[in-house]
Scaffold this motif. Structure first.
Motif, short mmCIF file in Angstrom:
data_model
loop_
_atom_site.label_atom_id
_atom_site.label_comp_id
_atom_site.label_asym_id
_atom_site.label_seq_id
_atom_site.Cartn_x
_atom_site.Cartn_y
_atom_site.Cartn_z
N VAL B 63 0.45 -0.71 0.06
CA VAL B 63 0.15 0.33 -0.36
C VAL B 63 1.18 1.05 0.63
N ARG B 70 4.14 8.39 -5.40
CA ARG B 70 3.98 9.68 -5.52
C ARG B 70 5.20 11.10 -5.60
N ALA B 71 6.04 10.31 -3.93
CA ALA B 71 6.63 11.49 -3.88
C ALA B 71 8.05 12.15 -4.39
N VAL B 72 8.74 10.74 -5.12
CA VAL B 72 9.79 10.74 -6.18
C VAL B 72 9.79 11.94 -7.49
N THR B 108 -0.33 -1.98 -6.30
CA THR B 108 -1.07 -1.25 -4.77
C THR B 108 -2.34 -2.06 -5.18
N ASN B 109 -3.17 -1.07 -6.50
CA ASN B 109 -4.38 -1.98 -6.92
C ASN B 109 -4.74 -3.33 -6.55
N VAL B 112 -5.18 -4.64 -3.11
CA VAL B 112 -6.24 -4.64 -2.44
C VAL B 112 -7.58 -4.59 -2.54
N GLU B 116 -9.84 -7.81 -0.45
CA GLU B 116 -10.82 -6.73 -0.67
C GLU B 116 -12.15 -8.46 -1.44
N MET B 147 -10.02 -4.50 -9.74
CA MET B 147 -9.23 -3.50 -9.05
C MET B 147 -8.13 -3.84 -9.94
N ASN B 150 -8.39 -1.84 -12.60
CA ASN B 150 -7.97 -0.34 -12.70
C ASN B 150 -6.57 -0.05 -12.25
N ILE B 154 -5.07 2.83 -14.52
CA ILE B 154 -3.67 3.84 -14.11
C ILE B 154 -2.42 3.47 -14.95
N VAL B 157 -2.28 4.80 -17.53
CA VAL B 157 -2.35 6.50 -18.07
C VAL B 157 -0.68 7.75 -17.14
N GLN B 158 -0.23 6.08 -16.58
CA GLN B 158 1.23 6.60 -16.08
C GLN B 158 2.22 7.42 -16.35
N ALA B 161 2.57 9.69 -19.50
CA ALA B 161 3.13 10.90 -18.82
C ALA B 161 4.69 10.19 -19.28
N GLU B 205 -7.07 6.36 -22.44
CA GLU B 205 -7.59 6.22 -21.19
C GLU B 205 -9.15 5.45 -21.75
#
Lengths: 247, 223
Positions: B63, B70-72, B108-109, B112, B116, B147, B150, B154, B157-158, B161, B205
């Motif tokens: 997770v 995201r922070a890097v 992560t997805n 999770v 779930e 999931m 999904n 993501i 798309v990442q 970019a 997308e």
């Protein structure tokens, strides 16, 4: 004849104490610019996102278009976003801020709207029964209850903005990104590594700061934490899975 | 207004579409980078995430890796890789950076999604005498599929970019049209490149959106 210097700068090492001491002012200026760009764009994003989310909550029909537009904005890569704004703002700091505002807007509208929607109907009716008008209901009941979800969005928006500011180097306003860009062109390893590490440190510090702010402004969530812990953990796992990254 | 017409003229000029720096070649590079790196990242991330999710171990790692990702800054990683020995293998830094940034959302997805799955259903599968492998492949994976997909969306798309930013560090792809435009101080070229990149990202997308609508009902995310 003097011998050529043989310090870590001359050897172009990754980690270099001499770099830190001789370039202190450059680093400080870059950090200040980085912080200014990040803070300004997140704050402007918040100021625009709040009314948008409230309107989308009031009028159900507006929610669909607002979410669709923000999703499309979020799909556009950052370099393209900055470039599309070039005819409007030219090579300026405003261009970088405008691009970052559009990204933080997306995250904030979604999260604030989710927070407002999660306010239980019974709570709303109880407030109405106590004689609360729509404005007082919004300001003193609905918005405070939406704070945890909104803060989650604000944290992601801030951390993403810190990392995206670096791309602003393409127009010369990238904070630490400028140092990374210049360091890349001159193969200056110490500068690239130092600036990158500082970026990550700023992101972590901003995240912790917002976490502390959230802890201070939502005292009610701390009551009865022990009982609610297992459920909350699962919810957090789910939320983490749903969030998207951005480059 | 004049920028818009100039941009249109840039895009309409066939000379800008051919050759090694032309739009067609850059589009092809961007597509290949995205598809190859998405496949690589799935190969790396999904088996790990599915097994961890099945065993229920390493959750904190799976997770939190998304938050770290995201922070890097993507740009910083690209430049750091360029200055290491990896930088000498042509598209090496780009491929490594793309995979690094696509793995966290996938991990992560998928994790999770696996966690779930209704524990009662898993218990029933165990009660019917299924082995761990059968439970993973026939029960948990199908139920976690929305999931997992999904996460793939993501990640895609990442990737688009990140591949664009790779142009700043000398990588190939549509971003090169934008950086070349900046070097030539040609606003029409910058805007034309940006439109192409944005269009590419929206098409990616859109393809996932379409695939989700055409897929059988049970594979859709419950939202």
């Amino acid at each position: 004849m003097t011998a050529p210097p043989n310090d870590c700068l001359a050897r172009n090492e990754w980690i270099c104490g001499a770099y830190l001491s001789t370039r202190r002012q450059i680093l400080l200026d870059a950090v200040v610019q980085h912080l200014q760009l990040t803070a300004l764009s997140v704050l402007v994003g918040l100021v625009i996102a709040l009314p948008l989310a409230v309107l989308a909550r009031r009028w159900g029909w507006a929610a669909g278009p607002v979410l669709a537009v923000t999703t499309i904005l979020y799909t556009i890569p950052s370099l393209a976003m900055f470039s599309l704004l070039l005819p409007l703002y030219g090579l300026s700091a405003t261009l970088v801020v405008a691009g970052l505002v559009l990204y933080s807007l997306t995250l904030l509208v979604r999260n604030i709207l989710a927070g407002l929607r999660a306010v239980p109907e019974e709570t709303r009716q109880a407030a109405r029964g106590l004689g609360y008008g729509p404005v007082r209901l919004l300001l003193t009941v609905e918005l405070p209850l939406a704070v945890p979800a909104a803060m989650a969005g604000l944290r992601i928006a801030t951390v993403s903005a810190v990392s995206l500011v670096t791309v602003g180097a393409i127009v010369g306003f990238g904070g630490l990104g400028n140092l990374i860009y210049a360091g890349m062109n001159t193969y200056f390893k110490a500068q690239v590594l130092t600036a990158s590490v500082l970026c990550v440190l700023i992101a972590v510090a901003a995240d912790l700061l917002l976490l502390a702010v959230q802890w201070l402004i939502t005292p009610w969530t701390r009551a009865g934490r022990a009982r609610a812990a297992p459920r909350r953990r699962r919810a957090r796992v789910r939320a983490a899975g749903a969030k998207a990254g951005r480059a | 207004m004049s920028t818009l017409t100039a941009t249109w003229h840039w895009l309409a000029d066939p000379a800008h579409w051919s050759g090694d720096d032309g739009v067609r070649h850059r589009l092809f590079q961007h597509l290949v980078l995205t598809v190859v790196c998405l496949a690589l990242s799935c190969l790396v991330a999904l088996p790990v995430a599915l097994v961890l999710g099945h065993l229920g171990r390493g959750g904190a790692l799976a997770v939190n890796i998304s938050n770290v990702g995201r922070a890097v800054p993507t740009f910083a990683v690209l430049v750091l890789l360029l200055l290491t020995p990896v930088g000498r293998w042509g598209e090496g830094p780009t491929v490594v950076a793309l995979v690094l940034f696509a793995v966290p959302p996938l991990l992560t997805n998928a994790y999770v999604g696996m966690r779930e799955v209704d524990r009662g259903v898993v218990g029933a599968a165990r009660g019917m005498g299924m082995t761990g492998r059968q439970m993973l492949l026939r029960v948990e994976l199908p139920l976690a599929l929305p999931m997992v997909l999904n996460g793939v969306r993501i990640a895609a798309v990442q990737l688009v970019a990140t591949a664009t930013i790779a142009a700043l560090a000398g990588g190939g792809g549509l971003g090169r049209i934008i950086t070349a435009g900046f070097n030539l101080a040609s606003t029409p070229q910058v805007v034309a490149g940006a439109l192409l990149v944005a269009g590419f990202a929206l098409v990616v997308e859109g393809v996932f959106e379409l695939a989700e609508r055409l897929a059988p009902t049970w594979t859709r995310a419950g939202r």
